[in-house]
Design a protein around this motif. Sequence first.
Motif, PDB file in Angstrom:
ATOM      1  N   GLY A 142       0.824  -1.201   0.000  1.00 35.18           N
ATOM      2  CA  GLY A 142       0.000   0.000   0.000  1.00 35.18           C
ATOM      3  C   GLY A 142       0.857   1.250   0.000  1.00 35.18           C
ATOM      4  O   GLY A 142       2.087   1.205  -0.116  1.00 35.18           O
ATOM      5  N   ARG A 143       0.202   2.391   0.128  1.00 32.94           N
ATOM      6  CA  ARG A 143       0.907   3.670   0.021  1.00 32.94           C
ATOM      7  C   ARG A 143       1.740   3.995   1.251  1.00 32.94           C
ATOM      8  O   ARG A 143       2.765   4.674   1.152  1.00 32.94           O
ATOM      9  N   ASP A 144       1.356   3.499   2.442  1.00 35.33           N
ATOM     10  CA  ASP A 144       2.060   3.912   3.656  1.00 35.33           C
ATOM     11  C   ASP A 144       2.425   2.754   4.564  1.00 35.33           C
ATOM     12  O   ASP A 144       2.708   2.969   5.737  1.00 35.33           O
ATOM     13  N   ARG A 145       2.446   1.529   4.050  1.00 38.51           N
ATOM     14  CA  ARG A 145       2.731   0.379   4.914  1.00 38.51           C
ATOM     15  C   ARG A 145       3.859  -0.470   4.344  1.00 38.51           C
ATOM     16  O   ARG A 145       4.009  -0.613   3.137  1.00 38.51           O
ATOM     17  N   VAL A 146       4.632  -1.046   5.277  1.00 42.69           N
ATOM     18  CA  VAL A 146       5.752  -1.919   4.932  1.00 42.69           C
ATOM     19  C   VAL A 146       5.625  -3.201   5.747  1.00 42.69           C
ATOM     20  O   VAL A 146       5.347  -3.152   6.953  1.00 42.69           O
ATOM     21  N   ARG A 147       5.834  -4.321   5.094  1.00 39.87           N
ATOM     22  CA  ARG A 147       5.808  -5.609   5.779  1.00 39.87           C
ATOM     23  C   ARG A 147       7.230  -6.115   5.994  1.00 39.87           C
ATOM     24  O   ARG A 147       8.083  -6.022   5.099  1.00 39.87           O
ATOM     25  N   ALA A 148       7.461  -6.681   7.184  1.00 37.62           N
ATOM     26  CA  ALA A 148       8.750  -7.304   7.508  1.00 37.62           C
ATOM     27  C   ALA A 148       8.505  -8.795   7.728  1.00 37.62           C
ATOM     28  O   ALA A 148       7.671  -9.175   8.553  1.00 37.62           O
ATOM     29  N   ARG A 149       9.231  -9.621   6.994  1.00 40.95           N
ATOM     30  CA  ARG A 149       9.090 -11.067   7.101  1.00 40.95           C
ATOM     31  C   ARG A 149      10.470 -11.694   7.092  1.00 40.95           C
ATOM     32  O   ARG A 149      11.365 -11.247   6.360  1.00 40.95           O
ATOM     33  N   GLY A 150      10.659 -12.730   7.912  1.00 45.80           N
ATOM     34  CA  GLY A 150      11.949 -13.399   7.929  1.00 45.80           C
ATOM     35  C   GLY A 150      12.149 -14.172   9.206  1.00 45.80           C
ATOM     36  O   GLY A 150      11.187 -14.667   9.822  1.00 45.80           O
ATOM     37  N   THR A 151      13.393 -14.300   9.617  1.00 41.53           N
ATOM     38  CA  THR A 151      13.745 -15.029  10.835  1.00 41.53           C
ATOM     39  C   THR A 151      14.591 -14.146  11.734  1.00 41.53           C
ATOM     40  O   THR A 151      15.331 -13.275  11.267  1.00 41.53           O
ATOM     41  N   LEU A 152      14.472 -14.402  13.032  1.00 42.89           N
ATOM     42  CA  LEU A 152      15.246 -13.651  14.031  1.00 42.89           C
ATOM     43  C   LEU A 152      15.869 -14.656  14.992  1.00 42.89           C
ATOM     44  O   LEU A 152      15.153 -15.448  15.611  1.00 42.89           O
ATOM     45  N   PRO A 153      17.202 -14.655  15.135  1.00 40.99           N
ATOM     46  CA  PRO A 153      17.832 -15.603  16.050  1.00 40.99           C
ATOM     47  C   PRO A 153      17.662 -15.175  17.500  1.00 40.99           C
ATOM     48  O   PRO A 153      17.960 -14.035  17.870  1.00 40.99           O
TER      49      PRO A 153
END
Length: 381
Positions: free
Chosen positions: A181-192
């Motif tokens: 969208g115009r003002d949103r960011v998704r973060a996906r992945g792994t965190l140790p």
Amino acid sequence: MEDFLHEEEAERGPGGPPFGEPDDEPWTPPDHRRGGRRRRRRLAGLPFAAKTAALVVTLAAFLTLTDRWALLYAEHRASRTLQDRLHLTAAPEVEIGGFPFLTQLADGRLDSVRVTVPDVAADRVSLAKVSATAERVRLDGDGPTAVQGARIPALHGEVLLSFDDLNRELGSSQVTFTGHGRDRVRARGTLPVAGHDLRLRADARIRRDGTRGISTHIDGMRLDIGDVATYRPGARASEGLHLTPRSAARLGGQTARARALLSVPSVVRTLGVPDTAVRAALRDDAELASLTGSRTFVHRAMRLNLLDVATAHPELLKRLGLDPALLDGLSRLTRPVLVDQLSLGFRIPHPADGRIRLRDVRVERDGIRVEVTGTGLSVGH
């Protein structure tokens, strides 16, 4: 007959008049410059206007070449000066507009100057590109060869915060950021965390913070520990460490884990199970499976915050398949810590003179793009 012909040829001489008679044309040496005189005669035949036009064209080409060389030199010098004074890691690209350049320089003004700076440090992140165009630039100095600074009445440009850079700098190649969208960011992945790679999910809303900054509001943060439990940082009832629906539903068929859970009085009180039902379940496996397999028990088990249980009964968490070291690491991974790790915010420096403002902020496919305007700025003062 042949004797007669030979006698006539001998009298006339080969290819000429008879010997003893004068030739009509006097002999002259051969002229090897005949072609050069022919070319001069052709040029002499050109009209004066044509020769003047050719001279003008040649002079104009020479002046244009001189002007372009002076422009390239000025752009290179401006690039090195900006890199030194702004302490940039890479030399910016400078493009001076308008023609001719030498006339503008002599007049002490430039129609426009476009500067593109790659890789600019901004708080915890790096801006992939900062580009700006200054208009009606006035030069300060004693003549064209002694420019000491410049005054910029108006400036407009844009800042790009690249997702590729964010993935490399913030996620250590384990977390990826994508626009939504115009003002949103998704973060996906792994965190140790404590030797375990936990699946990370988070959503960030990008907003302008005042006139010089970008802020990030992060929500929907969660860390999945396989399909056993989910951690959501925070102090609300829905946050903390909770069993997943699948893990809670499996308790009905896991007698040992179900008995261990119902053997802790504080857990039983939190689950809201009557004492009579608990005693019956602990005596009979069929009653135990009936109790822990019910929909009501599954929902109550999912609301149980396992971090609270870990403080008083760490051995219970082992029975549920959770590593106590992991829970200790999660307890220190508070919401502010996670927000700081995923924050995309930055602020542009305040100029010594004039004003710079951030205007429109939008999320695009390649990153976060911000429009920039400036007034009353100066360089080199």
